[in-house]
Design a protein around this motif. Structure first.
Motif, PDB file in Angstrom:
ATOM      1  N   ARG A 117       8.484  -5.234 -20.156  1.00 50.69           N
ATOM      2  CA  ARG A 117       7.345  -5.628 -20.991  1.00 50.69           C
ATOM      3  C   ARG A 117       6.206  -6.229 -20.151  1.00 50.69           C
ATOM      4  N   PHE A 118       6.548  -6.673 -18.947  1.00 49.84           N
ATOM      5  CA  PHE A 118       5.555  -7.355 -18.125  1.00 49.84           C
ATOM      6  C   PHE A 118       4.862  -6.412 -17.150  1.00 49.84           C
ATOM      7  N   GLY A 119       5.154  -5.119 -17.292  1.00 47.24           N
ATOM      8  CA  GLY A 119       4.565  -4.191 -16.348  1.00 47.24           C
ATOM      9  C   GLY A 119       4.154  -2.895 -17.014  1.00 47.24           C
ATOM     10  N   VAL A 120       3.707  -1.971 -16.209  1.00 42.95           N
ATOM     11  CA  VAL A 120       3.360  -0.647 -16.725  1.00 42.95           C
ATOM     12  C   VAL A 120       4.289   0.380 -16.092  1.00 42.95           C
ATOM     13  N   GLY A 121       4.476   1.477 -16.795  1.00 41.82           N
ATOM     14  CA  GLY A 121       5.249   2.584 -16.243  1.00 41.82           C
ATOM     15  C   GLY A 121       6.719   2.296 -16.077  1.00 41.82           C
ATOM     16  N   GLY A 122       7.264   1.361 -16.825  1.00 40.02           N
ATOM     17  CA  GLY A 122       8.705   1.117 -16.771  1.00 40.02           C
ATOM     18  C   GLY A 122       9.147   0.238 -15.610  1.00 40.02           C
ATOM     19  N   ALA A 123       8.189  -0.381 -14.927  1.00 39.08           N
ATOM     20  CA  ALA A 123       8.565  -1.248 -13.801  1.00 39.08           C
ATOM     21  C   ALA A 123       9.278  -2.508 -14.311  1.00 39.08           C
ATOM     22  N   PHE A 124       9.897  -3.207 -13.404  1.00 37.41           N
ATOM     23  CA  PHE A 124      10.535  -4.511 -13.642  1.00 37.41           C
ATOM     24  C   PHE A 124      11.828  -4.453 -14.449  1.00 37.41           C
ATOM     25  N   GLU A 125      12.488  -3.304 -14.370  1.00 38.64           N
ATOM     26  CA  GLU A 125      13.814  -3.208 -14.974  1.00 38.64           C
ATOM     27  C   GLU A 125      14.797  -4.105 -14.221  1.00 38.64           C
ATOM     28  N   ARG A 126      14.381  -4.549 -13.061  1.00 39.75           N
ATOM     29  CA  ARG A 126      15.244  -5.403 -12.259  1.00 39.75           C
ATOM     30  C   ARG A 126      14.880  -6.885 -12.419  1.00 39.75           C
ATOM     31  N   TYR A 127      14.000  -7.192 -13.363  1.00 41.41           N
ATOM     32  CA  TYR A 127      13.550  -8.584 -13.522  1.00 41.41           C
ATOM     33  C   TYR A 127      13.713  -9.029 -14.969  1.00 41.41           C
ATOM     34  N   VAL A 128      13.835 -10.317 -15.131  1.00 42.29           N
ATOM     35  CA  VAL A 128      13.835 -10.861 -16.481  1.00 42.29           C
ATOM     36  C   VAL A 128      13.149 -12.226 -16.452  1.00 42.29           C
ATOM     37  N   ARG A 129      12.389 -12.507 -17.498  1.00 45.36           N
ATOM     38  CA  ARG A 129      11.724 -13.804 -17.585  1.00 45.36           C
ATOM     39  C   ARG A 129      12.577 -14.747 -18.409  1.00 45.36           C
ATOM     40  N   VAL A 130      12.879 -15.904 -17.850  1.00 48.40           N
ATOM     41  CA  VAL A 130      13.650 -16.886 -18.603  1.00 48.40           C
ATOM     42  C   VAL A 130      12.804 -18.159 -18.758  1.00 48.40           C
ATOM     43  N   PRO A 131      12.374 -18.473 -19.965  1.00 43.79           N
ATOM     44  CA  PRO A 131      11.580 -19.678 -20.171  1.00 43.79           C
ATOM     45  C   PRO A 131      12.442 -20.938 -20.068  1.00 43.79           C
ATOM     46  N   PHE A 132      11.809 -22.041 -19.652  1.00 42.61           N
ATOM     47  CA  PHE A 132      12.538 -23.318 -19.642  1.00 42.61           C
ATOM     48  C   PHE A 132      11.955 -24.258 -20.691  1.00 42.61           C
ATOM     49  N   THR A 133      11.722 -23.706 -21.844  1.00 45.33           N
ATOM     50  CA  THR A 133      11.144 -24.494 -22.934  1.00 45.33           C
ATOM     51  C   THR A 133      12.211 -25.214 -23.754  1.00 45.33           C
TER      52      THR A 133
END
Ligand SMILES: Cc1ncc(COP(=O)(O)O)c(C=O)c1O
Length: 505
Positions: free
Chosen positions: A450-466
């Motif tokens: 969701r944070f990129g274009v063209g399907g990038a960042f399948e190897r990343y995840v955002r974890v909030p510390f809220t």
């Protein structure tokens, strides 16, 4: 487009789905759900009858019946006519652990196809039972008492404004003056005429796009970047031009300069103050280089300062507007005070502000007055709620980093300078699959693509510390459970498209 899928076609798409890591019906449902979210099984397609699928897969009809029931329960299969349900994705506006959600800083996807893939990480798309920990949002509750007090004072000020029409495309005077004063005190002299009040930063970006970018124009973005900004850029008919951020820290100014020079985009959208999702802060020398490069390319530099107040380590960096009067700055009270205020702004040259005000009238005719009066008090008394908020966030951040090291040792993390989230590198490309199975373990997650274009960042995840540390521990243990499940079910991961070979520059 509606259609139907026969049992052998679905069996081909399913591949080796039954690896025995979970009850067969659940594995079947999970893989079908991924195929729908992945866009490999289109929406509104009738799935094979229970009997034919059971026969083709060589499983009992009860297994298929249970899998279809689960998909119906999760909102991925309509009741349809007879037993042939049609593929769908869950409806918006469902309840979440924190209440009803329909926007904000989620990795919320919309629609079908590629976006349906991202819907699995976004709140509006999923039916979320009570009790789920919500890691799809990087947002905080209100600094309640301060906000309440500001509204009480605003109400006493309201009678003086009631004789007016109440329409004001630029925003009420006291708020514009308060925002301008803040920029002036931070090295960017600003008058109230250089401020346009908006209904949040997202609204501000839409106004800026509508005014400055034409259809098919390129808009340079950092890669990764804030998902809703990408959506706004696409919705304006523009093409995001991603420039990769270095994997470990900072910004790649050489790459940004080269892209600006080569592409000469109409606009560049950057988040230099506690960048979402990495939490990085751009240094002053880099800011200087960036404004120079944008000017040389004839590109309008649009700077999103929504997270600027969430400065966890008291690092210093000047306002981008202090480096160049040509910068367009976007700000918001959503992170410093409360997203429910729906109050943000644009700071730019006076002529540009006039153009933005004209453009806004196609969307709305001004903001609500009481909110703006209250916001003026919040901007003026900004320092009041922030120290406690920052202290809590520092504790949460450190707790989350420690928990990930302890329970998810194969994940790589970067300590964010500020903001609300940690951008984590996963051991294998499985972000979407992780976001799909995470709700089964009690958490909801924003998948990397969701944070990129063209399907990038399948190897990343955002974890909030809220969330507070106790809940973060529960969440991290849940992520561990979800990861273990994926490790036992490689097929769940394999149903996803491979990420692009290299970052797009
Ligand atoms: C970088 C960035 N820009 C804009 C927004 C949206 O802000 P607002 O609630 O003011 O529309 C967010 C929300 O998380 C954000 O992180």
């Amino acid at each position: 487009m509606s259609g139907s899928l026969n049992a052998s076609s679905l069996a081909r798409l399913l591949g080796a789905w039954n690896v025995g890591a979970a009850p067969a019906y659940r594995e079947l449902a999970d893989v079908v759900r991924l195929l729908v979210l992945d866009g490999r099984v289109a929406l509104d397609v009738a799935l094979p009858s229970e009997r034919s699928l059971a026969a083709t897969l060589g499983v009992s009809r009860t297994t298929v019946t249970a899998a279809y029931s689960l998909l119906r329960e999760q909102g991925f299969l309509s009741s349809g006519q007879g037993s042939r349900g049609r593929t769908c994705i869950p409806h918006h506006g469902t309840r979440t652990a924190g209440g009803t959600r329909n926007g904000g800083d989620s990795a919320s996807g919309h629609g079908a196809g590629t976006d349906a893939l991202s819907t699995l990480s976004g709140p509006p798309g999923l039916a979320v039972p009570d009790g789920l920990l919500d890691l799809a949002y990087a947002s905080l509750p209100a600094s309640g008492e301060v906000v309440h007090r500001a509204f009480a004072t605003a109400l006493t000020e309201l009678p003086a404004l009631l004789p007016g029409f109440g329409y004001d495309a630029l925003g009420v005077g006291p708020l514009r003056a308060a925002i301008a004063a803040r920029y002036s005190s931070e090295g960017a002299p600003t008058t109230a005429d250089q401020i346009l009040v908006t209904s949040g930063a997202q609204h501000a970006l839409n106004i800026v796009l509508r005014t400055l970018a034409g259809r098919a124009d390129k808009v340079l973005v950092e890669h990764p970047t804030y998902p809703n900004a990408l959506d706004a850029i696409r919705a304006a008919g523009c093409r995001p031009a991603p420039v990769a951020m270095p994997p470990d820290s900072g910004w790649d100014l050489d790459a940004l300069e080269a892209a600006l020079l080569q592409l000469r985009p109409a606009m560049a959208y950057v988040v230099p103050d506690f960048h979402n999702p990495t939490g990085r802060l751009m240094s002053d020398p880099q800011r200087r280089r960036l404004v120079r490069a944008a000017a040389a390319a004839g590109t309008v530099l649009v700077v999103d300062e929504t997270l600027r107040e969430l400065n966890l380590d008291a690092a210093s960096a000047g306002r981008m507007a202090a480096f160049s009067s040509a910068v367009v700055s976007i700000g918001s009270l959503s992170k410093s005070h409360w997203a429910g205020l729906r109050t943000g702004w644009i700071r730019a040259s006076e002529p540009l502000i006039q153009r933005f005000a004209a453009a806004r009238t196609t969307m709305d005719l001004g903001g609500p007055v009481v909110e703006q009066l209250a916001a003026a008090h919040l901007v003026t008394a900004l320092s009041e709620p922030l120290p406690a908020r920052l202290e809590a966030l520092r504790g949460n951040r450190d707790a989350l980093l420690g928990l990930i090291t302890e329970h998810l040792p194969t994940w790589q993390t970067e300590r964010p300078d500020g903001g609300l989230s940690v951008w984590c590198r996963l051991p294998v490309p499985m972000s979407t699959a992780l976001a799909v199975v995470a709700p089964d373990f009690g958490v909801r997650l924003a998948a990397g693509p969701r944070f990129g274009v063209g399907g990038a960042f399948e190897r990343y995840v955002r974890v909030p510390f809220t969330l507070p540390p106790e809940q973060l521990e529960t969440a991290v243990l849940a992520l561990r459970g979800a990861q273990d499940r994926l490790e036992r079910s490689p097929q769940l991961r394999r149903t996803l498209p491979a990420p692009p070979a290299a970052a797009i520059a």
